[in-house]
Design a protein around this motif. Structure first.
Motif, PDB file in Angstrom:
ATOM      1  N   ASP A 151      -3.276  -6.468  -2.258  1.00  0.00           N
ATOM      2  CA  ASP A 151      -4.566  -5.938  -2.806  1.00  0.00           C
ATOM      3  C   ASP A 151      -4.488  -5.955  -4.494  1.00  0.00           C
ATOM      4  O   ASP A 151      -3.413  -5.510  -5.048  1.00  0.00           O
ATOM      5  N   PRO A 152      -5.475  -6.892  -4.872  1.00  0.00           N
ATOM      6  CA  PRO A 152      -5.372  -7.015  -6.342  1.00  0.00           C
ATOM      7  C   PRO A 152      -5.232  -5.675  -7.218  1.00  0.00           C
ATOM      8  O   PRO A 152      -4.855  -5.870  -8.405  1.00  0.00           O
ATOM      9  N   GLN A 153      -5.649  -4.553  -6.627  1.00  0.00           N
ATOM     10  CA  GLN A 153      -5.621  -3.412  -7.492  1.00  0.00           C
ATOM     11  C   GLN A 153      -4.230  -2.923  -7.453  1.00  0.00           C
ATOM     12  O   GLN A 153      -3.844  -2.164  -8.431  1.00  0.00           O
ATOM     13  N   PHE A 167      -0.475  -8.957 -13.012  1.00  0.00           N
ATOM     14  CA  PHE A 167      -0.212 -10.366 -13.224  1.00  0.00           C
ATOM     15  C   PHE A 167      -0.458 -10.692 -14.869  1.00  0.00           C
ATOM     16  O   PHE A 167      -1.326 -10.294 -15.361  1.00  0.00           O
ATOM     17  N   VAL A 191       1.919 -17.587  -6.856  1.00  0.00           N
ATOM     18  CA  VAL A 191       0.851 -16.271  -7.248  1.00  0.00           C
ATOM     19  C   VAL A 191      -0.219 -16.408  -6.206  1.00  0.00           C
ATOM     20  O   VAL A 191      -0.579 -15.483  -5.454  1.00  0.00           O
ATOM     21  N   GLU A 207       0.834  -1.350   0.060  1.00  0.00           N
ATOM     22  CA  GLU A 207       0.001   0.066   0.140  1.00  0.00           C
ATOM     23  C   GLU A 207       0.833   1.212  -0.006  1.00  0.00           C
ATOM     24  O   GLU A 207       0.503   2.339  -0.809  1.00  0.00           O
ATOM     25  N   ALA A 229     -10.090 -10.923  -2.947  1.00  0.00           N
ATOM     26  CA  ALA A 229      -9.121 -11.340  -2.300  1.00  0.00           C
ATOM     27  C   ALA A 229      -9.074 -12.836  -2.501  1.00  0.00           C
ATOM     28  O   ALA A 229      -8.020 -13.681  -2.422  1.00  0.00           O
ATOM     29  N   PHE A 268      -8.526  -6.935 -13.115  1.00  0.00           N
ATOM     30  CA  PHE A 268      -8.914  -5.773 -12.351  1.00  0.00           C
ATOM     31  C   PHE A 268      -8.669  -4.441 -13.251  1.00  0.00           C
ATOM     32  O   PHE A 268      -7.381  -4.432 -13.752  1.00  0.00           O
ATOM     33  N   PHE A 290       2.249   1.703  -3.612  1.00  0.00           N
ATOM     34  CA  PHE A 290       1.072   2.334  -4.454  1.00  0.00           C
ATOM     35  C   PHE A 290       0.565   3.666  -3.923  1.00  0.00           C
ATOM     36  O   PHE A 290       0.706   4.663  -4.947  1.00  0.00           O
ATOM     37  N   ALA A 291       0.678   4.045  -2.763  1.00  0.00           N
ATOM     38  CA  ALA A 291       0.396   5.403  -2.356  1.00  0.00           C
ATOM     39  C   ALA A 291       1.582   6.468  -2.871  1.00  0.00           C
ATOM     40  O   ALA A 291       1.393   7.475  -3.270  1.00  0.00           O
ATOM     41  N   MET A 344     -10.111 -14.752  -4.446  1.00  0.00           N
ATOM     42  CA  MET A 344      -9.897 -15.317  -5.968  1.00  0.00           C
ATOM     43  C   MET A 344      -8.293 -15.529  -6.320  1.00  0.00           C
ATOM     44  O   MET A 344      -7.471 -14.524  -5.764  1.00  0.00           O
ATOM     45  N   ASP A 345      -8.010 -16.327  -7.050  1.00  0.00           N
ATOM     46  CA  ASP A 345      -6.845 -16.467  -7.590  1.00  0.00           C
ATOM     47  C   ASP A 345      -6.430 -15.161  -8.383  1.00  0.00           C
ATOM     48  O   ASP A 345      -6.996 -15.187  -9.601  1.00  0.00           O
ATOM     49  N   PRO A 346      -5.351 -14.598  -8.016  1.00  0.00           N
ATOM     50  CA  PRO A 346      -4.983 -13.541  -8.990  1.00  0.00           C
ATOM     51  C   PRO A 346      -4.868 -13.837 -10.346  1.00  0.00           C
ATOM     52  O   PRO A 346      -5.094 -12.814 -11.226  1.00  0.00           O
ATOM     53  N   GLN A 347      -4.538 -14.943 -10.660  1.00  0.00           N
ATOM     54  CA  GLN A 347      -4.399 -15.336 -11.994  1.00  0.00           C
ATOM     55  C   GLN A 347      -5.581 -15.518 -12.902  1.00  0.00           C
ATOM     56  O   GLN A 347      -5.463 -15.444 -14.073  1.00  0.00           O
ATOM     57  N   VAL A 375     -12.974  -4.851  -3.535  1.00  0.00           N
ATOM     58  CA  VAL A 375     -11.900  -5.592  -4.242  1.00  0.00           C
ATOM     59  C   VAL A 375     -10.935  -6.332  -3.318  1.00  0.00           C
ATOM     60  O   VAL A 375     -10.755  -7.412  -3.678  1.00  0.00           O
ATOM     61  N   ASN A 376     -10.740  -5.647  -2.329  1.00  0.00           N
ATOM     62  CA  ASN A 376      -9.546  -6.244  -1.415  1.00  0.00           C
ATOM     63  C   ASN A 376     -10.165  -7.257  -0.624  1.00  0.00           C
ATOM     64  O   ASN A 376      -9.679  -8.371  -0.478  1.00  0.00           O
ATOM     65  N   TRP A 398      -3.117  10.077   1.789  1.00  0.00           N
ATOM     66  CA  TRP A 398      -2.630   9.740   0.383  1.00  0.00           C
ATOM     67  C   TRP A 398      -4.025   9.521  -0.506  1.00  0.00           C
ATOM     68  O   TRP A 398      -3.878   9.892  -1.467  1.00  0.00           O
ATOM     69  N   ALA A 449      -1.415 -13.449  -2.806  1.00  0.00           N
ATOM     70  CA  ALA A 449      -2.958 -13.208  -2.377  1.00  0.00           C
ATOM     71  C   ALA A 449      -3.076 -12.239  -1.148  1.00  0.00           C
ATOM     72  O   ALA A 449      -3.941 -11.761  -1.063  1.00  0.00           O
ATOM     73  N   ARG A 486       1.474   7.868  -6.197  1.00  0.00           N
ATOM     74  CA  ARG A 486       0.469   8.932  -6.634  1.00  0.00           C
ATOM     75  C   ARG A 486       1.068  10.487  -6.097  1.00  0.00           C
ATOM     76  O   ARG A 486       0.498  11.408  -6.335  1.00  0.00           O
TER      77      ARG A 486
END
Lengths: 284, 284
Positions: free
Chosen positions: A95-97, A101, A87, A57, B92, B101, A60-61, B94-97, B87-88, B203, A92, A64
């Motif tokens: 955060d997917p955001q 991948f 993976v 995070e 989460a 997103f 990511f922050a 789910m498999d990121p593969q 999303v998080n 942020w 996991a 910005r």
């Protein structure tokens, strides 16, 4: 309460392929730098999730607020070595955001019509992101070498091109973490058999894996050559013994943690006056 | 042992914006169809992770055997409503593969030079994938309507274009799940204040959110109009009360679960003879 058993020596040191590295000297069954058990390893994996989440995070922050930092994890391995599990179990926590991948399959006709790095460049992580490559440009010096789809001169050209490409990534703010998951031929055999024994895994089985298996020694030689040519100071290879899945996962997690800790990530400072904004929000 | 408290009525029914839907009648504090507590909700969220993971893997597996199925979750909401948390916390599992997103920001100059759906089309999920849009083509009929960046006729054209676009997605195998997270103005105010009170959240704060906040009623009207025009039988809107984050998360999780259960996903059957392959692997 005691925390989980940690590494005695950090994988970024013990697993790095430095000068004189010999792949044949790495025991896929070993757990370098870690003296804990499988249960200890699982506890460590879960225990570090929060740290990984926070570092991500912050990364990511920071993007910005002008930071150019990002991470690229490159995963290479023989089939069944557990790239997917890495993976799923290591990433996991993130955060997917903030994760980009990309699984590289056999190139399309369009991709083949360009230089091998063309499709790779399009997938490099944006600022603030954690990129993950499941296979990569290294396929072009591994399977291509094994099956002689490229001449030795062309393979050499690619090593040079890869080093220049990765140096450019590093220079533009990317921390490159290259990982080869290293399993033994016997372990692959038992994993293929396990897939056949479980109907929910049949979809993962394909005869092609078996065909490539026949070239095991050639692959090991191609990996050795690729590592020799591309394990640079700024983008070194790490060879992770992977017969024990739990070990491979904590080792890769530590490699990521180490890379992110090395980035000196901080929460961005507010560029506004907090009291003023509080007042404005309260009145809104 | 009793399992977690489940929904009395499924969110795909209670939260669907059907004929005569009135956004102003939805209480952002409510928890339609769920009589459990916050702790119950959290237990339910964690308890369904395994099911979600398995359904996703089946979806992914099926795509390797000719299935054209995929999912697209579209998330729209006022700032601070909790899209990121969905999303998080929901994705989460789910498999990121298997997750694609995409957060849509203000369009670039290049994107603006095309029709508004140009950049959207490029991000629709591939077969077997779960796509998630954090904001979407709906921005072009929401903020554009509120600030009159497009004429009423152009907004109408876009509603039609959106319906045709989504119908095409559905016809080509995509299950479209559209979710508006619905918070109240007061709740947004307290969330903005909370961001200002926590330096690790600074942020995320930006003055622009406050500017948009002044147009709250216009946004509600734009949402109502967009839902009226685009809540179709095959791609209906769901309005999720989101003042309680825990409720919004389990509701969206259930919408995803319901969508995936409706796909009748099965593990692909082996297209090879298992005994033969076992023999070949054993001998390899």
């Amino acid at each position: 309460m005691a925390g989980p058993v940690t590494f005695d020596q950090h994988p970024s040191e013990t697993l790095r392929a430095g000068e004189g590295f010999r792949l044949s000297s790495v025991d896929p069954d070993s757990t370098p730098g870690y003296s804990g058990t499988k249960d200890d390893g699982r506890a460590l994996l879960a225990g570090m999730d929060g740290t990984l989440t926070e570092l991500q995070e912050k990364l990511f922050a920071a993007s910005r607020f002008g930071s150019r930092q990002r991470i690229l994890l490159i995963l290479q391995a023989m089939d069944t070595a557990g790239k997917g599990g890495i993976v799923n179990h290591v990433m996991a926590a993130m955060d997917p955001q903030g994760v980009q991948f990309k699984a590289f399959k056999a190139p399309t006709d369009e991709e083949k019509s360009y230089d091998f790095l063309w499709r790779i460049e399009k997938e490099v992580p944006a600022v603030g992101m954690v990129g993950v490559f499941d296979r990569s440009h290294y396929e072009d010096v591994l399977i291509h070498r094994v099956h002689r789809w490229a001449t030795p001169d062309e393979i050499k050209r690619r090593y040079v091109a890869i080093n220049e490409f990765e140096a450019r990534l590093v220079d533009s703010g990317t921390t490159v973490v290259k990982v080869m998951l290293h399993i033994s031929g016997d372990e692959q055999k038992s994993r293929l058999l396990a897939r056949l024994d479980d109907p929910t895994k049949h979809w993962k089985y394909n005869r092609g894996d078996l065909d490539e298996r026949a070239f095991w020694e050639d692959y090991m030689e191609a990996y050795q050559a690729a590592i020799d040519a591309t394990s640079t100071r700024n983008a070194p290879w790490h060879v992770v013994p992977a017969n024990k899945k739990w070990y491979a996962r904590i080792a890769v997690q530590q490699l990521l943690l180490g890379a992110m800790e090395g980035m000196n990530l901080e929460w961005p400072k507010a560029e506004f006056d907090v009291a003023t904004e509080r007042e404005l929000v309260a009145r809104s």
